[in-house]
Enzyme design. Structure first.
Site, mmCIF file in Angstrom:
data_model
loop_
_atom_site.group_PDB
_atom_site.id
_atom_site.type_symbol
_atom_site.label_atom_id
_atom_site.label_comp_id
_atom_site.label_asym_id
_atom_site.label_seq_id
_atom_site.Cartn_x
_atom_site.Cartn_y
_atom_site.Cartn_z
ATOM 1 N N ASP A 139 0.815 -1.211 0.000
ATOM 2 C CA ASP A 139 0.000 0.000 0.000
ATOM 3 C C ASP A 139 0.852 1.266 0.000
ATOM 4 O O ASP A 139 1.863 1.333 0.684
ATOM 5 C CB ASP A 139 -0.928 0.000 1.226
ATOM 6 C CG ASP A 139 -1.920 -1.153 1.176
ATOM 7 O OD1 ASP A 139 -2.452 -1.427 0.081
ATOM 8 O OD2 ASP A 139 -2.168 -1.776 2.228
ATOM 9 N N HIS A 295 0.575 -7.752 -1.334
ATOM 10 C CA HIS A 295 -0.687 -8.492 -1.307
ATOM 11 C C HIS A 295 -1.453 -8.271 -2.596
ATOM 12 O O HIS A 295 -1.178 -7.336 -3.351
ATOM 13 C CB HIS A 295 -1.520 -8.105 -0.081
ATOM 14 C CG HIS A 295 -1.823 -6.640 0.023
ATOM 15 N ND1 HIS A 295 -0.940 -5.733 0.559
ATOM 16 C CD2 HIS A 295 -2.897 -5.911 -0.360
ATOM 17 C CE1 HIS A 295 -1.457 -4.525 0.522
ATOM 18 N NE2 HIS A 295 -2.657 -4.593 -0.049
ATOM 19 N N ARG A 309 -10.765 -0.791 5.852
ATOM 20 C CA ARG A 309 -9.314 -0.853 5.973
ATOM 21 C C ARG A 309 -8.781 0.446 6.557
ATOM 22 O O ARG A 309 -9.191 1.539 6.137
ATOM 23 C CB ARG A 309 -8.691 -1.074 4.583
ATOM 24 C CG ARG A 309 -7.196 -1.320 4.632
ATOM 25 C CD ARG A 309 -6.573 -1.106 3.262
ATOM 26 N NE ARG A 309 -6.736 0.277 2.838
ATOM 27 C CZ ARG A 309 -6.311 0.748 1.669
ATOM 28 N NH1 ARG A 309 -5.747 -0.044 0.801
ATOM 29 N NH2 ARG A 309 -6.474 2.027 1.352
HETATM 30 FE FE LIG Z 1 -3.754 -2.911 -0.862
#
Ligand SMILES: [Fe+2]
Length: 332
Positions: A139, A295, A309
């Protein structure tokens, strides 16, 4: 201060040893299978700081940790994501991430991203890709201050499908020859989040410049990070590039850079023995360390899928030449 790496996994972390857990694979992933082990109780416990610190160390060691059927509220989830970083020494100015195209009127505030299958297909570009492995990413690596920990609770799931996979950057580093490791340690990469500038333009909105750390305030979301970094919690080296956002190896020619990145992306996606695949049940929570894992979601379902999230921000990624590798530390 970096916490020394342990040679034996969860049992060393005294405060967590009261909870049942097992390793999902030898290199990545730990599962807490008991539904009475609730993160909501952990964050409210009288020794919450000790528990959350040990949980952070475990997540940094194992890459990703799973908890079954959780009743964690969004408020507790935010607190947990921030505390995981704070208790392991992140800078005071690093808070929770607020996405560049998040809206001020977001349902739970800008710190909570609603992961929904309504937009995921278009957002990930899945329809234009021919291979599922195109989705591997960490991320927000395009930020000067990228993520340390992420906490995701999936509350609505298809009957079957929609698994998420994580890959270990530690193990990806360990699988390279010493000569290749040394070569990569001298390189930096450019990470680019300009896809969100394009999204913002299409949506007719401004890029959010309040993204959780003073360093992340530019509308231009491009950052340079070392290709090999040291995780500040475990003091272990990890491979830090991802297909989602890494666009160039700066010290190489364009051809060399494309070739090397393609090799490294395949190194991650084709070594399925450095990955863990998780089949969600409603309200399961995954907590991962974005500095040491990648991921990808699996878009093989047609029913609705949604989760919440929250992403914490860590420090500026760095390589400590005196740090070691996971296999070396564990005498493997
Ligand atoms: Fe992600």
């Amino acid at each position: 201060m970096p916490t020394a790496v342990t040679t034996s996994p969860p049992s060393f972390l005294a405060s967590l040893s009261q909870y049942e857990s097992y390793e999902a694979t030898p290199v990545i992933g730990t599962i807490f299978p008991d539904r009475t082990t609730q993160l909501s109780q952990l964050v409210e416990a009288s020794n919450a700081d000790e528990l959350v610190h040990d949980l952070a160390v475990l997540v940094s060691q194992r890459g990703v940790v799973f908890f079954k059927e959780q009743d964690l509220t969004v408020e507790q989830q935010k607190r947990l994501a921030q505390k995981l970083g704070e208790l392991t020494g992140k800078p005071e100015t690093s808070k929770l991430y607020m996405h560049p195209i998040s809206r001020l009127d977001a349902e739970f505030g800008r710190e909570v991203s609603v992961i929904t299958s309504k937009t995921a297909v278009n957002k990930s570009g899945h329809l234009t890709r021919s291979r599922a492995s195109g989705g591997w990413h960490s991320d927000n690596t395009y930020e000067q201050i990228p993520s340390d920990y992420a906490v995701l609770r999936m509350h609505t799931l298809p009957g079957i499908g929609g698994d998420t996979l994580w890959a270990s950057g530690y193990e990806a580093y360990d699988r390279l020859s010493p000569a290749y490791q040394k070569f990569l340690e001298g390189l930096t990469a450019t990470h680019d989040g300009s896809i969100f500038n394009e999204h913002a333009k299409k949506l007719g909105i401004e890029i959010n410049t309040d993204r959780g750390a003073p360093e992340n305030s530019s509308t231009e979301m491009v950052a340079v990070h070392p290709v090999i970094i040291t995780n500040p919690v475990t003091n272990l080296k990890t491979l830090f590039i991802n297909r989602g956002f890494t666009k160039k190896i700066n010290e190489l020619t364009t051809d060399e850079s494309e070739n090397l990145l393609e090799y490294l992306y395949r190194h991650i996606s084709e070594n399925h023995d450095l990955q863990v695949r998780y089949r969600w049940q409603p309200n399961d929570v995954a907590i991962w360390d974005n500095r040491v894992t990648l991921h990808t979601a699996t878009h093989d379902f047609t029913e609705y899928r949604e989760g919440y999230r929250v992403i914490g921000l860590g420090g500026k990624p760095y390589l400590d030449p005196n740090s070691t590798s996971r296999r070396t530390a564990l005498n493997l």
